[in-house]
Design an enzyme around this catalytic site. Structure first.
Site, short mmCIF file in Angstrom:
data_model
loop_
_atom_site.label_atom_id
_atom_site.label_comp_id
_atom_site.label_asym_id
_atom_site.label_seq_id
_atom_site.Cartn_x
_atom_site.Cartn_y
_atom_site.Cartn_z
N GLU A 106 0.86 -1.31 0.05
CA GLU A 106 0.06 0.06 -0.06
C GLU A 106 0.74 1.28 -0.05
OE1 GLU A 106 -3.31 -0.61 3.18
OE2 GLU A 106 -4.39 -0.89 0.98
N HIS A 119 0.42 -5.49 8.06
CA HIS A 119 -0.18 -4.20 8.93
C HIS A 119 -0.61 -5.01 10.55
CE1 HIS A 119 -1.88 -1.56 5.72
NE2 HIS A 119 -0.38 -1.38 5.86
N THR A 201 -8.91 0.77 4.27
CA THR A 201 -10.15 0.24 4.04
C THR A 201 -11.40 0.76 4.57
OG1 THR A 201 -10.20 -1.38 5.98
CG2 THR A 201 -9.26 -2.25 3.91
C1 GRE Z 1 -6.91 -2.15 7.21
O1 GRE Z 1 -6.19 -2.01 6.29
O2 GRE Z 1 -7.88 -2.97 7.19
C2 GRE Z 1 -6.71 -1.67 8.54
C3 GRE Z 1 -5.69 -0.55 8.42
C4 GRE Z 1 -5.44 0.37 9.52
C5 GRE Z 1 -6.33 -0.17 10.80
C6 GRE Z 1 -7.11 -1.32 10.59
C7 GRE Z 1 -7.32 -1.90 9.78
O3 GRE Z 1 -5.16 -0.10 7.36
O4 GRE Z 1 -8.43 -2.94 9.62
ZN ZN Z 2 -4.29 -3.07 6.25
#
Ligand code: GRE
Ligand code: ZN
Length: 259
Positions: A106, A119, A201
């Site tokens: 990302e 992440h 997201t």
């Molecule tokens: C995700 O990519 O779904 C996400 C994040 C940051 C915190 C929680 C999360 O990018 O679910």
């Molecule tokens: Zn994420």
């Protein structure tokens, strides 16, 4: 809420703000990190990761149709600069795939996209639970790292990758026995970039302090290929390219604790 997708169509990224207004906000993630614009801040503290090393126990791992997610125990936490404590909630990945371009991180560095991004999502310990923190202005912190291809297998990913075959379809779960996130991350946990952003997201909540590690972790091409080809999404397509486009930096400054 409404369903959303990464791919082409009425529910794709361009339309996220129609159903989730924050996705059209001014401090969205991910961003491109332009290294010559990063501000060195010598007062930034080292991250202290507690309970990240080999943990016994069982850890649920789920295909949620958008990614593969591992639930983490609250004994895992991270302390940051201002003595802030962030409790681990879950970890998940974003990746690419397809024939020509396998890269699917990302965040990009100087415009270059890495293969995969991990992440590790945490919530501020001043809140009682992730569910409360996820809607609070200073609620979340994500420890992120980028992955590059390497010629050797990364043995710390072997068990995780072999479990993917148990969760090919959205909604399926499996269980990891033991987890060692310390060894799934880059060796250097000291050097990081940090900035204020959002979930990548929907609902794209603008309450995330990002810590992106400067060093990458490494997987073999075969391991990357397996992650990119093993799972299906809600559309019954191979779950690929689950990354969001780069968002405008606007007035934000990215800081680093290293030169
Ligand atoms: C995700 O990519 O779904 C996400 C994040 C940051 C915190 C929680 C999360 O990018 O679910
Ligand atoms: Zn994420």
């Amino acid at each position: 809420g409404s369903e959303w997708t990464y791919s082409e169509g009425a529910l794709d990224q361009k339309h996220w703000p129609d159903h989730y207004p924050s996705c059209g906000g001014q401090r969205q993630s991910p961003i491109n990190i332009q290294r010559k614009m990063v501000r060195y801040n010598p007062t930034l503290k080292r991250l202290n990761l507690i309970g990240y090393e080999a943990q016994k126990g069982t850890f649920p791992m789920t295909n949620n149709g958008h990614t593969v997610q591992i639930q983490l125990p609250p004994t895992m936490h991270m302390t940051t600069r201002d003595g802030q404590v962030y409790i681990a909630e879950q970890m998940h990945f974003h990746w690419g795939g397809g024939s020509s371009d396998m890269s699917g991180s990302e965040h990009t560095i100087d415009g270059s996209r890495s293969m995969i991004e991990i992440h590790v999502v945490h919530y501020n310990s001043k809140y009682k639970s992730y569910d409360i923190a996820k809607d609070a202005p200073d609620g979340l912190a994500v420890l992120a790292a980028l992955c590059e291809a390497h010629n050797a297998e990364n043995i710390y990913y072997t068990d995780f990758i072999s479990h993917l075959q148990n969760i090919m379809y959205p909604g399926q779960s499996t269980t990891l026995t033991g987890l060692d996130i310390r060894d799934m991350l880059p060796r250097n946990l000291h050097d990081y970039y940090t900035y204020l952003g959002s979930l990548t997201t929907p609902p794209c909540s603008e309450n995330v302090r990002w810590f992106l590690l400067a060093e990458t972790f490494k997987l073999s091409m075969e391991q990357i290929w397996t992650l990119e080809n093993r799972l299906f999404n809600h559309q019954n397509e191979t779950l690929r390219n689950d990354y969001r486009m780069i968002q405008p930096l606007n007035r934000r400054v990215v800081e680093a604790n290293f030169k």
